[in-house]
Design a protein around this motif. Structure first.
Motif, PDB file in Angstrom:
ATOM      1  N   PHE A  55     -69.155 -91.692  99.364  1.00 58.27           N
ATOM      2  CA  PHE A  55     -68.082 -92.461  99.980  1.00 58.27           C
ATOM      3  C   PHE A  55     -66.903 -91.520 100.222  1.00 58.27           C
ATOM      4  CE2 PHE A  55     -64.226 -94.969  99.713  1.00 58.27           C
ATOM      5  CZ  PHE A  55     -64.495 -95.986 100.600  1.00 58.27           C
ATOM      6  N   PRO A  56     -66.204 -91.588 101.300  1.00 60.55           N
ATOM      7  CA  PRO A  56     -66.260 -92.560 102.384  1.00 60.55           C
ATOM      8  C   PRO A  56     -67.170 -92.142 103.543  1.00 60.55           C
ATOM      9  CG  PRO A  56     -64.304 -91.240 102.672  1.00 60.55           C
ATOM     10  CD  PRO A  56     -64.999 -90.742 101.411  1.00 60.55           C
ATOM     11  N   GLU A  57     -67.767 -90.948 103.470  1.00 60.85           N
ATOM     12  CA  GLU A  57     -68.604 -90.472 104.578  1.00 60.85           C
ATOM     13  C   GLU A  57     -69.787 -91.379 104.850  1.00 60.85           C
ATOM     14  OE1 GLU A  57     -67.499 -88.423 102.115  1.00 60.85           O
ATOM     15  OE2 GLU A  57     -66.163 -87.080 103.227  1.00 60.85           O
ATOM     16  N   ASN A  58     -70.305 -92.049 103.810  1.00 55.92           N
ATOM     17  CA  ASN A  58     -71.469 -92.919 104.018  1.00 55.92           C
ATOM     18  C   ASN A  58     -71.119 -94.146 104.868  1.00 55.92           C
ATOM     19  OD1 ASN A  58     -70.056 -94.412 102.113  1.00 55.92           O
ATOM     20  ND2 ASN A  58     -71.740 -94.514 100.645  1.00 55.92           N
ATOM     21  N   GLN A  59     -69.844 -94.427 105.019  1.00 57.57           N
ATOM     22  CA  GLN A  59     -69.419 -95.577 105.814  1.00 57.57           C
ATOM     23  C   GLN A  59     -69.518 -95.326 107.316  1.00 57.57           C
ATOM     24  OE1 GLN A  59     -68.268 -98.536 103.928  1.00 57.57           O
ATOM     25  NE2 GLN A  59     -69.484 -97.173 102.629  1.00 57.57           N
ATOM     26  N   SER A  60     -69.595 -94.067 107.709  1.00 55.24           N
ATOM     27  CA  SER A  60     -69.597 -93.737 109.142  1.00 55.24           C
ATOM     28  C   SER A  60     -70.918 -93.142 109.629  1.00 55.24           C
ATOM     29  CB  SER A  60     -68.446 -92.783 109.455  1.00 55.24           C
ATOM     30  OG  SER A  60     -68.575 -91.597 108.693  1.00 55.24           O
ATOM     31  N   ILE A  61     -71.994 -93.340 108.867  1.00 52.11           N
ATOM     32  CA  ILE A  61     -73.298 -92.835 109.290  1.00 52.11           C
ATOM     33  C   ILE A  61     -73.786 -93.656 110.484  1.00 52.11           C
ATOM     34  CG2 ILE A  61     -75.725 -92.526 108.649  1.00 52.11           C
ATOM     35  CD1 ILE A  61     -74.782 -92.143 105.757  1.00 52.11           C
ATOM     36  N   VAL A  62     -74.135 -92.957 111.553  1.00 56.61           N
ATOM     37  CA  VAL A  62     -74.664 -93.596 112.750  1.00 56.61           C
ATOM     38  C   VAL A  62     -76.167 -93.779 112.576  1.00 56.61           C
ATOM     39  CG1 VAL A  62     -74.997 -93.324 115.238  1.00 56.61           C
ATOM     40  CG2 VAL A  62     -72.883 -92.513 114.163  1.00 56.61           C
ATOM     41  N   ILE A  63     -76.667 -94.973 112.848  1.00 51.39           N
ATOM     42  CA  ILE A  63     -78.105 -95.222 112.719  1.00 51.39           C
ATOM     43  C   ILE A  63     -78.842 -94.403 113.773  1.00 51.39           C
ATOM     44  CG2 ILE A  63     -79.932 -96.957 112.890  1.00 51.39           C
ATOM     45  CD1 ILE A  63     -77.925 -98.976 111.775  1.00 51.39           C
ATOM     46  N   ASP A  64     -79.783 -93.597 113.314  1.00 49.82           N
ATOM     47  CA  ASP A  64     -80.546 -92.692 114.169  1.00 49.82           C
ATOM     48  C   ASP A  64     -81.747 -92.216 113.359  1.00 49.82           C
ATOM     49  OD1 ASP A  64     -81.360 -90.982 116.203  1.00 49.82           O
ATOM     50  OD2 ASP A  64     -79.474 -89.885 116.326  1.00 49.82           O
ATOM     51  N   SER A  65     -82.532 -91.325 113.918  1.00 47.69           N
ATOM     52  CA  SER A  65     -83.608 -90.649 113.183  1.00 47.69           C
ATOM     53  C   SER A  65     -83.008 -89.389 112.590  1.00 47.69           C
ATOM     54  CB  SER A  65     -84.763 -90.297 114.122  1.00 47.69           C
ATOM     55  OG  SER A  65     -85.364 -91.467 114.606  1.00 47.69           O
ATOM     56  N   TYR A  66     -83.054 -89.280 111.259  1.00 47.18           N
ATOM     57  CA  TYR A  66     -82.459 -88.139 110.563  1.00 47.18           C
ATOM     58  C   TYR A  66     -83.540 -87.285 109.904  1.00 47.18           C
ATOM     59  CZ  TYR A  66     -77.723 -89.939 111.044  1.00 47.18           C
ATOM     60  OH  TYR A  66     -76.526 -90.364 111.544  1.00 47.18           O
ATOM     61  N   TYR A  67     -83.179 -86.024 109.664  1.00 46.79           N
ATOM     62  CA  TYR A  67     -84.063 -85.042 109.049  1.00 46.79           C
ATOM     63  C   TYR A  67     -83.285 -84.325 107.956  1.00 46.79           C
ATOM     64  CZ  TYR A  67     -86.609 -86.140 113.232  1.00 46.79           C
ATOM     65  OH  TYR A  67     -87.261 -86.829 114.214  1.00 46.79           O
ATOM     66  N   PHE A  68     -83.977 -84.016 106.857  1.00 47.54           N
ATOM     67  CA  PHE A  68     -83.362 -83.308 105.736  1.00 47.54           C
ATOM     68  C   PHE A  68     -83.722 -81.838 105.810  1.00 47.54           C
ATOM     69  CE2 PHE A  68     -83.833 -81.583 101.390  1.00 47.54           C
ATOM     70  CZ  PHE A  68     -82.496 -81.623 101.008  1.00 47.54           C
ATOM     71  N   CYS A  69     -82.710 -80.964 105.697  1.00 47.35           N
ATOM     72  CA  CYS A  69     -82.962 -79.515 105.669  1.00 47.35           C
ATOM     73  C   CYS A  69     -83.090 -79.074 104.213  1.00 47.35           C
ATOM     74  CB  CYS A  69     -81.841 -78.741 106.351  1.00 47.35           C
ATOM     75  SG  CYS A  69     -82.206 -76.966 106.362  1.00 47.35           S
ATOM     76  N   PRO A  70     -84.268 -78.576 103.811  1.00 44.22           N
ATOM     77  CA  PRO A  70     -84.495 -78.191 102.419  1.00 44.22           C
ATOM     78  C   PRO A  70     -83.961 -76.801 102.063  1.00 44.22           C
ATOM     79  CG  PRO A  70     -86.482 -77.840 103.674  1.00 44.22           C
ATOM     80  CD  PRO A  70     -85.489 -78.474 104.620  1.00 44.22           C
ATOM     81  N   ALA A  71     -83.515 -76.036 103.050  1.00 44.16           N
ATOM     82  CA  ALA A  71     -83.057 -74.672 102.777  1.00 44.16           C
ATOM     83  C   ALA A  71     -81.774 -74.711 101.948  1.00 44.16           C
ATOM     84  CB  ALA A  71     -82.827 -73.918 104.081  1.00 44.16           C
ATOM     85  N   LYS A  72     -81.827 -74.159 100.752  1.00 44.51           N
ATOM     86  CA  LYS A  72     -80.683 -74.193  99.840  1.00 44.51           C
ATOM     87  C   LYS A  72     -79.459 -73.498 100.441  1.00 44.51           C
ATOM     88  CE  LYS A  72     -79.303 -72.923  95.193  1.00 44.51           C
ATOM     89  NZ  LYS A  72     -79.680 -72.259  93.963  1.00 44.51           N
ATOM     90  N   THR A  73     -79.677 -72.458 101.218  1.00 39.83           N
ATOM     91  CA  THR A  73     -78.554 -71.701 101.776  1.00 39.83           C
ATOM     92  C   THR A  73     -77.964 -72.328 103.036  1.00 39.83           C
ATOM     93  OG1 THR A  73     -80.091 -70.311 103.007  1.00 39.83           O
ATOM     94  CG2 THR A  73     -79.385 -69.514 100.830  1.00 39.83           C
ATOM     95  N   CYS A  74     -78.619 -73.333 103.585  1.00 37.92           N
ATOM     96  CA  CYS A  74     -78.120 -73.995 104.798  1.00 37.92           C
ATOM     97  C   CYS A  74     -77.035 -74.996 104.410  1.00 37.92           C
ATOM     98  CB  CYS A  74     -79.264 -74.706 105.519  1.00 37.92           C
ATOM     99  SG  CYS A  74     -78.772 -75.416 107.106  1.00 37.92           S
ATOM    100  N   SER A  75     -75.977 -75.057 105.192  1.00 37.98           N
ATOM    101  CA  SER A  75     -74.884 -75.988 104.893  1.00 37.98           C
ATOM    102  C   SER A  75     -75.190 -77.411 105.346  1.00 37.98           C
ATOM    103  CB  SER A  75     -73.583 -75.514 105.536  1.00 37.98           C
ATOM    104  OG  SER A  75     -73.688 -75.561 106.948  1.00 37.98           O
ATOM    105  N   ILE A  76     -76.179 -77.570 106.227  1.00 35.87           N
ATOM    106  CA  ILE A  76     -76.523 -78.898 106.728  1.00 35.87           C
ATOM    107  C   ILE A  76     -77.515 -79.572 105.784  1.00 35.87           C
ATOM    108  CG2 ILE A  76     -77.747 -80.153 108.556  1.00 35.87           C
ATOM    109  CD1 ILE A  76     -76.624 -78.215 110.569  1.00 35.87           C
ATOM    110  N   ALA A  77     -77.204 -80.812 105.417  1.00 33.45           N
ATOM    111  CA  ALA A  77     -78.143 -81.612 104.626  1.00 33.45           C
ATOM    112  C   ALA A  77     -79.024 -82.409 105.561  1.00 33.45           C
ATOM    113  CB  ALA A  77     -77.394 -82.556 103.696  1.00 33.45           C
ATOM    114  N   TYR A  78     -78.386 -83.159 106.467  1.00 34.53           N
ATOM    115  CA  TYR A  78     -79.104 -84.019 107.397  1.00 34.53           C
ATOM    116  C   TYR A  78     -78.609 -83.780 108.812  1.00 34.53           C
ATOM    117  CZ  TYR A  78     -80.094 -86.589 103.093  1.00 34.53           C
ATOM    118  OH  TYR A  78     -80.482 -86.937 101.828  1.00 34.53           O
TER     119      TYR A  78
END
Length: 144
Positions: free
Chosen positions: A39-62
């Motif tokens: 919270f509060p980022e979970n309040q603004s998630i846009v419904i879409d098809s998401y993917y999880f990046c498993p690379a520990k060094t990558c800054s992107i989660a989804y």
């Protein structure tokens, strides 16, 4: 360890390439995102098809098909990811399990996770940021 706690709700998970690091990423369900993103980022998630990046060094989660991204720092499990979590449901990290393997104490740990999973007492879909069963992490770790 082939038994998994997460029932297959649809066909096989789809894959996409992470736009930041190029890793192969599997799709995740919206319940995973709503529980993982703080919270509060979970309040603004846009419904879409998401993917999880498993690379520990990558800054992107989804990341989503439409281009939106969610950084790993916005996840509840950010610290667990940094600590190389093996099992998000029962808070077991790679260092703990490696120590147990070296001391020949790993079987009871893995057995506990398997028993609790078979009893339906895990929550991989919401606790694991990948939305996938944690049991495979033990096998993958042992093979490395």
């Amino acid at each position: 360890m082939s038994d998994c706690c997460c029932p297959t709700k649809s066909s096989a998970k789809t894959q996409q390439i992470c736009p930041e690091c190029g890793s192969a990423c599997k799709s995740v369900g919206m319940p995973t995102l709503y529980h993982q993103v703080r919270f509060p980022e979970n309040q603004s998630i846009v419904i879409d098809s998401y993917y999880f990046c498993p690379a520990k060094t990558c800054s992107i989660a989804y990341f989503a098909n439409a281009g939106s991204t969610i950084p790993k720092q916005h996840l509840r499990s950010y610290q667990a990811i940094q600590n190389d979590a093996l099992c998000y449901c029962f808070d077991i990290d790679s260092e703990q399990y490696l120590s147990a393997l070296k001391d020949r104490r790993a079987e009871p740990i893995k057995g506990f996770v398997m028993q609790r999973t078979k009893a339906g007492e895990c929550a991989c879909e919401i606790r694991n940021p990948s939305g996938q069963c944690c049991l495979a992490n033990f096998k993958r770790f042992e093979n490395e």
